[in-house]
Enzyme design. Structure first.
Site, PDB file in Angstrom:
ATOM      1  N   THR A 122     -21.503  10.322 -12.837  1.00 50.69           N
ATOM      2  CA  THR A 122     -20.523  11.389 -13.074  1.00 50.69           C
ATOM      3  C   THR A 122     -20.694  11.984 -14.472  1.00 50.69           C
ATOM      4  OG1 THR A 122     -18.158  11.805 -13.450  1.00 50.69           O
ATOM      5  CG2 THR A 122     -18.865   9.557 -13.704  1.00 50.69           C
ATOM      6  N   ASP A 123     -20.215  13.203 -14.649  1.00 49.85           N
ATOM      7  CA  ASP A 123     -20.240  13.808 -15.995  1.00 49.85           C
ATOM      8  C   ASP A 123     -19.313  13.075 -16.961  1.00 49.85           C
ATOM      9  OD1 ASP A 123     -17.834  14.613 -14.804  1.00 49.85           O
ATOM     10  OD2 ASP A 123     -17.949  16.680 -15.520  1.00 49.85           O
ATOM     11  N   GLU A 124     -18.367  12.307 -16.401  1.00 50.34           N
ATOM     12  CA  GLU A 124     -17.383  11.646 -17.270  1.00 50.34           C
ATOM     13  C   GLU A 124     -18.016  10.558 -18.136  1.00 50.34           C
ATOM     14  OE1 GLU A 124     -13.487  10.954 -15.796  1.00 50.34           O
ATOM     15  OE2 GLU A 124     -13.708  12.402 -14.174  1.00 50.34           O
ATOM     16  N   TYR A 146     -12.367   4.117 -15.718  1.00 43.11           N
ATOM     17  CA  TYR A 146     -13.212   4.659 -14.634  1.00 43.11           C
ATOM     18  C   TYR A 146     -14.565   5.077 -15.182  1.00 43.11           C
ATOM     19  CZ  TYR A 146     -15.285   8.310 -11.691  1.00 43.11           C
ATOM     20  OH  TYR A 146     -16.179   9.083 -10.977  1.00 43.11           O
ATOM     21  N   LYS A 150     -18.348   3.572 -14.511  1.00 39.01           N
ATOM     22  CA  LYS A 150     -19.426   4.410 -13.965  1.00 39.01           C
ATOM     23  C   LYS A 150     -20.631   4.411 -14.911  1.00 39.01           C
ATOM     24  CE  LYS A 150     -19.567   6.672 -10.781  1.00 39.01           C
ATOM     25  NZ  LYS A 150     -20.056   6.363  -9.410  1.00 39.01           N
TER      26      LYS A 150
HETATM   27  P1  NAD Z   1     -13.887   9.008  -2.831  1.00 42.85           P
HETATM   28  O1  NAD Z   1     -12.879   8.236  -3.620  1.00 42.85           O
HETATM   29  O2  NAD Z   1     -13.449  10.153  -2.006  1.00 42.85           O
HETATM   30  O3  NAD Z   1     -14.680   8.013  -1.867  1.00 42.85           O
HETATM   31  C1  NAD Z   1     -15.134   6.754  -2.270  1.00 42.85           C
HETATM   32  C2  NAD Z   1     -15.544   5.991  -1.025  1.00 42.85           C
HETATM   33  O4  NAD Z   1     -16.039   4.699  -1.435  1.00 42.85           O
HETATM   34  C3  NAD Z   1     -14.381   5.726  -0.068  1.00 42.85           C
HETATM   35  O5  NAD Z   1     -14.771   6.042   1.258  1.00 42.85           O
HETATM   36  C4  NAD Z   1     -14.113   4.242  -0.218  1.00 42.85           C
HETATM   37  O6  NAD Z   1     -13.612   3.639   0.976  1.00 42.85           O
HETATM   38  C5  NAD Z   1     -15.486   3.711  -0.581  1.00 42.85           C
HETATM   39  N1  NAD Z   1     -15.437   2.446  -1.331  1.00 42.85           N
HETATM   40  C6  NAD Z   1     -14.669   2.141  -2.408  1.00 42.85           C
HETATM   41  N2  NAD Z   1     -14.882   0.877  -2.794  1.00 42.85           N
HETATM   42  C7  NAD Z   1     -15.818   0.373  -1.946  1.00 42.85           C
HETATM   43  C8  NAD Z   1     -16.458  -0.897  -1.844  1.00 42.85           C
HETATM   44  N3  NAD Z   1     -16.170  -1.911  -2.676  1.00 42.85           N
HETATM   45  N4  NAD Z   1     -17.379  -1.073  -0.863  1.00 42.85           N
HETATM   46  C9  NAD Z   1     -17.669  -0.059   0.010  1.00 42.85           C
HETATM   47  N5  NAD Z   1     -17.094   1.155  -0.049  1.00 42.85           N
HETATM   48  C10 NAD Z   1     -16.169   1.365  -1.019  1.00 42.85           C
HETATM   49  O7  NAD Z   1     -14.989   9.446  -3.900  1.00 42.85           O
HETATM   50  P2  NAD Z   1     -15.856  10.782  -3.993  1.00 42.85           P
HETATM   51  O8  NAD Z   1     -15.061  11.809  -4.664  1.00 42.85           O
HETATM   52  O9  NAD Z   1     -16.453  11.057  -2.662  1.00 42.85           O
HETATM   53  O10 NAD Z   1     -16.982  10.305  -5.007  1.00 42.85           O
HETATM   54  C11 NAD Z   1     -18.230   9.790  -4.534  1.00 42.85           C
HETATM   55  C12 NAD Z   1     -19.082   9.413  -5.731  1.00 42.85           C
HETATM   56  O11 NAD Z   1     -19.282  10.553  -6.547  1.00 42.85           O
HETATM   57  C13 NAD Z   1     -18.435   8.361  -6.638  1.00 42.85           C
HETATM   58  O12 NAD Z   1     -19.452   7.504  -7.101  1.00 42.85           O
HETATM   59  C14 NAD Z   1     -17.853   9.164  -7.782  1.00 42.85           C
HETATM   60  O13 NAD Z   1     -17.782   8.397  -8.966  1.00 42.85           O
HETATM   61  C15 NAD Z   1     -18.866  10.286  -7.883  1.00 42.85           C
HETATM   62  N6  NAD Z   1     -18.363  11.544  -8.435  1.00 42.85           N
HETATM   63  C16 NAD Z   1     -17.322  12.205  -7.836  1.00 42.85           C
HETATM   64  C17 NAD Z   1     -16.898  13.430  -8.346  1.00 42.85           C
HETATM   65  C18 NAD Z   1     -15.771  14.201  -7.712  1.00 42.85           C
HETATM   66  O14 NAD Z   1     -15.328  15.194  -8.288  1.00 42.85           O
HETATM   67  N7  NAD Z   1     -15.285  13.827  -6.550  1.00 42.85           N
HETATM   68  C19 NAD Z   1     -17.515  13.973  -9.481  1.00 42.85           C
HETATM   69  C20 NAD Z   1     -18.578  13.270 -10.074  1.00 42.85           C
HETATM   70  C21 NAD Z   1     -18.998  12.074  -9.515  1.00 42.85           C
END
Ligand code: NAD
Length: 343
Positions: A122-124, A146, A150
């Site tokens: 993530t950018d964070e 968080y 990450k």
């Molecule tokens: P989300 O919270 O919508 O989904 C996360 C998924 O991971 C869920 O389906 C959850 O059930 C599953 N999960 C959580 N813990 C688990 C475990 N121990 N074992 C198996 N599955 C597990 O997240 P998202 O927004 O789809 O983000 C996906 C990825 O992208 C993450 O790694 C997040 O850090 C990264 N990210 C997200 C954003 C954003 O804006 N949404 C931006 C940058 C990076």
């Protein structure tokens, strides 16, 4: 080819699976997901079950990960605990899933001889960027539990490339938004609150600046990296519409023809980063660029939530109940903020 996606029942993972299967008609996907509060199998209800198998399991469980990864050539690791506010209330799950879970996956990928591992960071991890924009070589300075978890997973993934030659690529996207995002995140929280005639909480002065990326553009970036990225590299995925959160909420109110009086400024989140900004020249050299403007993406997202109340209403009800119980149980950092979110 058979691929493993972790967290594929989540927001980005589910969009990625749909896009990948469309672009690769001969491929099949194993989707390992613990179905936490943020995961929902309904997100993939329309996907052909002959090409997609949801395996309900935890990425920290070595045995199930070994089973999931068998025969897979590609691993796209999306699973994570993702909500900053929850990490402030309870960091333990974040460290477990985002660090230990990543280690378990990296080990399994080594043992299985996976040909490409895409770690979604993530950018964070860069922490606040008050001026200019950071490249991939900038130091990591995460400011929330968080982001710290990450950053640890991100660095661990890179260490497996350096130490064991595991074919890892790290992707660092900006804030994503779009249909099916869990309604605790800023954009869907604002939309669902307005649709319910409720106020929209905005942290502090609302001048925290974020760049936004429509989820299909984020998935296209991940695909570009899988197909054309260099092993061992890190790729930023920057959004194009950097603006204060207050302005984003204002756009949502306008789209839903609601009054600006619904905006409610609430106490700011501790450690709230004022601004993120990245350069993504490295990714653009792979011939990727975002296709959906923020105005268009926000209109599409708002329209989706308008028509998908059956999906989000039970989630919102649960969120509101949880925050009610938290409020009555704890005098610590207000878990009520779990339902009052900003990215
Ligand atoms: P989300 O919270 O919508 O989904 C996360 C998924 O991971 C869920 O389906 C959850 O059930 C599953 N999960 C959580 N813990 C688990 C475990 N121990 N074992 C198996 N599955 C597990 O997240 P998202 O927004 O789809 O983000 C996906 C990825 O992208 C993450 O790694 C997040 O850090 C990264 N990210 C997200 C954003 C954003 O804006 N949404 C931006 C940058 C990076």
């Amino acid at each position: 080819m058979r691929i493993l996606v972790t967290g594929g029942a989540g927001f980005i993972g589910s969009h990625f699976i749909r896009a990948w299967l469309k672009a690769h008609p001969a491929d099949t996907v194993v989707n390992l997901d613990a179905l936490t509060y943020a995961g929902s199998s309904e997100r993939l209800a329309d996907v052909d079950e002959r090409r997609h198998a949801l395996l309900h399991g935890d990425i920290c469980d070595g045995a199930i990960v070994e089973q999931a990864i068998a025969g897979c050539e590609l691993l796209v690791h999306c699973a994570a605990e993702t909500h900053v506010d929850r990490s402030i209330t309870n960091a333990a799950k974040f460290l477990r899933t985002n660090i230990e879970g990543t280690r378990v996956l990296l080990e399994a990928a080594r043992a299985a001889g996976v040909k490409r591992v895409i770690h979604i960071s993530t950018d964070e991890v860069y922490g606040p960027v008050l001026n200019g924009a950071v490249e991939e070589t900038a130091p990591l300075a995460p400011k929330s539990p968080y982001a710290a978890s990450k950053a640890a997973g991100d660095l661990l993934a890179q260490s497996y490339y350096a130490t064991y030659g595991l074919p890892v690529i790290v992707v660092r996207p900006t804030n994503c938004y779009g249909p099916g995002q869990f309604p605790e995140k800023l954009i869907p929280l604002a939309i669902t609150n307005v649709l319910d005639g409720r106020s929209v909480p905005v942290y502090g002065d609302g001048q925290q600046r974020r760049a936004w990326l429509f989820v299909t553009d984020a998935c296209a970036a991940i695909q570009a990296v899988i197909e054309r990225g260099a092993l061992g590299e890190v790729y930023n995925v920057a959004g194009e519409s950097e603006q204060p959160n207050l302005q984003t909420v204002g756009m949502i109110l306008e789209l839903l023809r609601a009054s600006a009086s619904l905006i409610e400024h609430v106490a700011d989140r501790p450690g709230h980063d004022r601004r993120y900004a990245m350069r993504d020249d490295r990714l653009r050299a792979l011939e990727w660029q975002p296709r959906v403007t923020f105005a268009d993406g926000l209109a599409r997202t708002t329209a989706w939530y308008r028509t998908q109340e059956m999906w989000w209403r039970p989630l919102v009800r649960q969120l509101r109940e949880d925050s009610y119980h938290w409020l009555n149980r704890s005098a610590g950092p207000s878990p009520h903020q779990a339902a009052r979110s900003a990215p």
